[in-house]
Scaffold this motif. Structure first.
Motif, mmCIF file in Angstrom:
data_model
loop_
_atom_site.group_PDB
_atom_site.id
_atom_site.type_symbol
_atom_site.label_atom_id
_atom_site.label_comp_id
_atom_site.label_asym_id
_atom_site.label_seq_id
_atom_site.Cartn_x
_atom_site.Cartn_y
_atom_site.Cartn_z
ATOM 1 N N GLU A 98 15.831 11.631 -6.573
ATOM 2 C CA GLU A 98 16.588 12.517 -5.675
ATOM 3 C C GLU A 98 16.133 12.353 -4.231
ATOM 4 O OE1 GLU A 98 19.636 15.284 -4.787
ATOM 5 O OE2 GLU A 98 19.249 13.936 -6.445
ATOM 6 N N SER A 99 14.844 12.185 -4.006
ATOM 7 C CA SER A 99 14.341 11.983 -2.643
ATOM 8 C C SER A 99 14.961 10.745 -2.015
ATOM 9 C CB SER A 99 12.812 11.855 -2.644
ATOM 10 O OG SER A 99 12.213 13.069 -3.032
ATOM 11 N N TYR A 100 14.961 9.649 -2.746
ATOM 12 C CA TYR A 100 15.564 8.422 -2.217
ATOM 13 C C TYR A 100 17.080 8.549 -2.086
ATOM 14 C CZ TYR A 100 11.219 5.792 -2.161
ATOM 15 O OH TYR A 100 9.959 5.342 -1.865
ATOM 16 N N ASN A 101 17.725 9.218 -3.041
ATOM 17 C CA ASN A 101 19.176 9.439 -2.935
ATOM 18 C C ASN A 101 19.535 10.235 -1.686
ATOM 19 O OD1 ASN A 101 20.119 8.020 -5.169
ATOM 20 N ND2 ASN A 101 19.931 9.778 -6.538
ATOM 21 N N LEU A 102 18.647 11.143 -1.292
ATOM 22 C CA LEU A 102 18.901 11.975 -0.112
ATOM 23 C C LEU A 102 18.463 11.303 1.187
ATOM 24 C CD1 LEU A 102 17.886 15.463 -1.534
ATOM 25 C CD2 LEU A 102 20.208 14.678 -0.952
ATOM 26 N N GLY A 103 17.885 10.127 1.101
ATOM 27 C CA GLY A 103 17.559 9.386 2.311
ATOM 28 C C GLY A 103 16.103 9.377 2.739
ATOM 29 N N ALA A 104 15.179 9.687 1.838
ATOM 30 C CA ALA A 104 13.758 9.590 2.201
ATOM 31 C C ALA A 104 13.432 8.137 2.537
ATOM 32 C CB ALA A 104 12.878 10.064 1.046
ATOM 33 N N ASN A 105 12.587 7.938 3.531
ATOM 34 C CA ASN A 105 12.164 6.587 3.901
ATOM 35 C C ASN A 105 11.035 6.081 3.013
ATOM 36 O OD1 ASN A 105 13.076 8.031 6.597
ATOM 37 N ND2 ASN A 105 13.554 5.864 6.725
ATOM 38 N N SER A 106 10.288 7.008 2.435
ATOM 39 C CA SER A 106 9.161 6.645 1.595
ATOM 40 C C SER A 106 8.825 7.834 0.699
ATOM 41 C CB SER A 106 7.969 6.284 2.484
ATOM 42 O OG SER A 106 6.893 5.811 1.740
ATOM 43 N N TYR A 107 8.233 7.549 -0.446
ATOM 44 C CA TYR A 107 7.803 8.588 -1.377
ATOM 45 C C TYR A 107 6.365 8.285 -1.739
ATOM 46 C CZ TYR A 107 8.103 11.988 -5.200
ATOM 47 O OH TYR A 107 7.934 13.080 -6.016
ATOM 48 N N VAL A 108 5.456 9.171 -1.367
ATOM 49 C CA VAL A 108 4.041 8.968 -1.615
ATOM 50 C C VAL A 108 3.513 10.140 -2.419
ATOM 51 C CG1 VAL A 108 1.763 8.665 -0.552
ATOM 52 C CG2 VAL A 108 3.797 7.685 0.550
ATOM 53 N N ARG A 109 2.936 9.828 -3.568
ATOM 54 C CA ARG A 109 2.336 10.884 -4.383
ATOM 55 C C ARG A 109 0.915 11.114 -3.889
ATOM 56 N NH1 ARG A 109 -0.516 11.504 -8.949
ATOM 57 N NH2 ARG A 109 -0.567 9.299 -9.436
ATOM 58 N N LYS A 110 0.579 12.381 -3.685
ATOM 59 C CA LYS A 110 -0.763 12.739 -3.223
ATOM 60 C C LYS A 110 -1.777 12.407 -4.315
ATOM 61 C CE LYS A 110 0.912 16.854 -0.827
ATOM 62 N NZ LYS A 110 0.904 18.315 -0.871
ATOM 63 N N PRO A 111 -2.737 11.550 -4.002
ATOM 64 C CA PRO A 111 -3.799 11.297 -4.974
ATOM 65 C C PRO A 111 -4.657 12.547 -5.148
ATOM 66 C CG PRO A 111 -3.735 9.592 -3.288
ATOM 67 C CD PRO A 111 -2.842 10.707 -2.832
ATOM 68 N N VAL A 112 -5.164 12.753 -6.347
ATOM 69 C CA VAL A 112 -5.999 13.914 -6.629
ATOM 70 C C VAL A 112 -7.388 13.741 -6.021
ATOM 71 C CG1 VAL A 112 -7.045 15.274 -8.471
ATOM 72 C CG2 VAL A 112 -4.715 14.423 -8.730
ATOM 73 N N GLU A 113 -7.913 12.541 -6.083
ATOM 74 C CA GLU A 113 -9.256 12.288 -5.566
ATOM 75 C C GLU A 113 -9.256 12.312 -4.028
ATOM 76 O OE1 GLU A 113 -12.313 8.609 -5.369
ATOM 77 O OE2 GLU A 113 -11.295 8.903 -7.280
ATOM 78 N N PHE A 114 -10.214 13.023 -3.449
ATOM 79 C CA PHE A 114 -10.277 13.226 -2.007
ATOM 80 C C PHE A 114 -10.255 11.925 -1.220
ATOM 81 C CE2 PHE A 114 -12.932 13.417 1.833
ATOM 82 C CZ PHE A 114 -12.117 14.219 2.613
ATOM 83 N N SER A 115 -11.086 10.964 -1.580
ATOM 84 C CA SER A 115 -11.171 9.726 -0.798
ATOM 85 C C SER A 115 -9.855 8.948 -0.852
ATOM 86 C CB SER A 115 -12.334 8.849 -1.259
ATOM 87 O OG SER A 115 -12.148 8.444 -2.593
ATOM 88 N N LEU A 116 -9.187 8.957 -1.996
ATOM 89 C CA LEU A 116 -7.892 8.280 -2.103
ATOM 90 C C LEU A 116 -6.818 9.011 -1.300
ATOM 91 C CD1 LEU A 116 -7.874 7.323 -5.895
ATOM 92 C CD2 LEU A 116 -8.327 5.834 -3.930
ATOM 93 N N PHE A 117 -6.871 10.347 -1.332
ATOM 94 C CA PHE A 117 -5.928 11.146 -0.549
ATOM 95 C C PHE A 117 -6.110 10.853 0.938
ATOM 96 C CE2 PHE A 117 -4.757 14.935 1.849
ATOM 97 C CZ PHE A 117 -3.486 15.181 1.371
ATOM 98 N N THR A 118 -7.348 10.854 1.399
ATOM 99 C CA THR A 118 -7.649 10.592 2.801
ATOM 100 C C THR A 118 -7.164 9.207 3.213
ATOM 101 O OG1 THR A 118 -9.565 12.046 2.698
ATOM 102 C CG2 THR A 118 -9.522 10.482 4.497
ATOM 103 N N GLU A 119 -7.409 8.226 2.386
ATOM 104 C CA GLU A 119 -6.983 6.858 2.690
ATOM 105 C C GLU A 119 -5.456 6.750 2.743
ATOM 106 O OE1 GLU A 119 -7.078 2.914 3.727
ATOM 107 O OE2 GLU A 119 -8.691 4.392 3.759
#
Length: 142
Positions: A98-119
């Protein structure tokens, strides 16, 4: 270098702090405005002059959902080309589609681990605020 604003739409105070910290750590100098619900996000976007360089949009928001925010931004002639990155914890196929159908430029899932989220947020900030070429003034901002 494009120094226009970034709009972060995030209702979770912890994720907001982590995102802002990650952007600062990546030395993204753009001013970052925070909307904490969908209604606030739409008001902020539609009143922005000039338009922000990018919107980082959570999907699960109070008042108006992130998908509805995306739908309304894309339906408006002035804001329809504004870069929008969905930054969410949802990995549901229907949310991605649905995000892409509505025109999102990118879809990023928030990583649970802090260092991955920060990166992940650091990379997003660097790309959308510094590397990506925005539309020329006047094209989507009459």
């Amino acid at each position: 270098m494009n120094m226009s604003k970034i709009i972060l739409v995030e209702d979770n105070p912890d994720d907001e702090r982590l995102t802002l910290r990650a952007l600062r750590k990546a030395k993204v100098a753009n001013e970052i405005l925070v909307a904490r619900n969908g209604e606030e996000a739409l008001t902020m976007v539609f009143n922005a002059n000039p338009l922000p360089s990018v919107i980082l949009l959570d999907l699960k928001l109070p008042k108006i959902s992130g998908l509805e925010v995306l739908r309304q931004i894309r339906a408006n002639e002035r804001t329809r080309l504004l870069p929008i990155v969905v930054l969410t914890s949802s990995s549901e196929d229907r949310d991605i589609i649905e995000s892409y159908n509505l025109g999102a430029n990118s879809y990023v899932r928030k990583p649970v681990e802090f260092s991955l989220f920060t990166e992940a947020v650091s990379q997003l900030g660097l790309y959308w605020a510094l590397i990506n070429e925005s539309l020329p003034t006047g094209v989507n901002n009459p």
